[in-house]
Design an enzyme around this catalytic site. Structure first.
Site, short mmCIF file in Angstrom:
data_model
loop_
_atom_site.label_atom_id
_atom_site.label_comp_id
_atom_site.label_asym_id
_atom_site.label_seq_id
_atom_site.Cartn_x
_atom_site.Cartn_y
_atom_site.Cartn_z
N LYS A 28 4.42 -15.04 4.35
CA LYS A 28 4.52 -15.91 3.17
C LYS A 28 5.98 -16.01 2.74
CE LYS A 28 2.40 -18.29 -0.11
NZ LYS A 28 1.98 -19.63 0.15
N ASP A 44 -1.80 -18.31 3.39
CA ASP A 44 -2.84 -19.12 2.77
C ASP A 44 -3.37 -20.17 3.74
OD1 ASP A 44 -0.27 -20.23 2.55
OD2 ASP A 44 -0.50 -20.81 0.46
N ASP A 87 -10.82 -8.97 7.37
CA ASP A 87 -12.14 -9.00 6.74
C ASP A 87 -12.73 -10.40 6.77
OD1 ASP A 87 -11.93 -6.31 6.27
OD2 ASP A 87 -11.64 -6.49 4.10
N ASP A 95 -5.21 -6.94 6.09
CA ASP A 95 -6.43 -6.41 5.48
C ASP A 95 -7.36 -7.56 5.10
OD1 ASP A 95 -8.34 -4.85 4.18
OD2 ASP A 95 -6.99 -4.18 2.59
N TYR A 101 0.81 -1.21 0.00
CA TYR A 101 0.00 0.00 0.00
C TYR A 101 0.85 1.27 0.00
CZ TYR A 101 -3.81 -3.16 1.31
OH TYR A 101 -4.72 -4.17 1.35
#
Length: 175
Positions: free
Chosen positions: A93, A125, A153, A149, A38
């Site tokens: 990751k 994952d 959610d 993020d 971001y």
């Protein structure tokens, strides 16, 4: 960004998961909020001028973390974990992203300073899968901006709706 995920019994029917999977759910996601793709540089959109995709648009965003940024957010997560059950899971990751190798090593270095902490790591994952498979295995999760993020959610839906969860974005030194 602090994302508490707590199931209130009167709202259990709003979740799409079976009651026995979410019963007793109370976890905290600590999301780093000032770096990652971001905010990374370089970033942009360009038209390719050679190769098989010549003339096509390409977007690019740099994922970037330094050890100091990771240590700062993990120290915060450690404080929360030690005040709760003492369990902290760092989600990254590192098997495919060099940026996440830095994350993994810096997070582990912080965790080593707290022998009372039950520290674990998980690839993002797998963490996404485990949040819907057995979310109560988590207490405090610390992760980067992009992964945080997405996972926060997803975790919100465990309680029935993203609108059911509070969050806070706090600056250094504020509570």
């Amino acid at each position: 960004n602090l994302r508490p995920v707590k199931l209130h019994p009167q709202l259990a029917a709003a979740s799409t998961l079976r009651p026995e999977v979410i019963q007793g759910l109370d976890l905290l996601i600590v999301r780093e909020l000032s770096s990652d793709v971001y905010f990374g540089q370089p970033r942009g959109i360009r038209v390719l001028d050679d190769g098989p995709w010549k003339g096509k648009r390409e977007g690019f965003d740099m994922m970037r973390y330094n050890a100091g940024e990771v240590e700062r957010i993990v120290e915060l997560a450690v404080r929360f974990a030690r005040a709760r059950s003492g369990r902290l899971c760092s989600v990254e990751k590192s098997n495919v992203l060099e940026t996440m190798e830095v994350w993994k090593d810096a997070a582990a270095a912080v965790a080593e300073r707290y022998p009372d902490l039950r520290y674990s790591t998980m690839y993002v994952d797998n963490a996404a899968m485990q949040l819907v498979r057995r979310p109560t295995q988590f207490d405090v999760i610390v992760t980067g901006n992009l992964f945080g993020d997405i996972l926060s959610d997803e975790a919100a839906m465990l309680t029935g709706s993203i609108g059911m969860l509070p969050s806070a974005s706090l600056g250094e030194g504020r509570r």
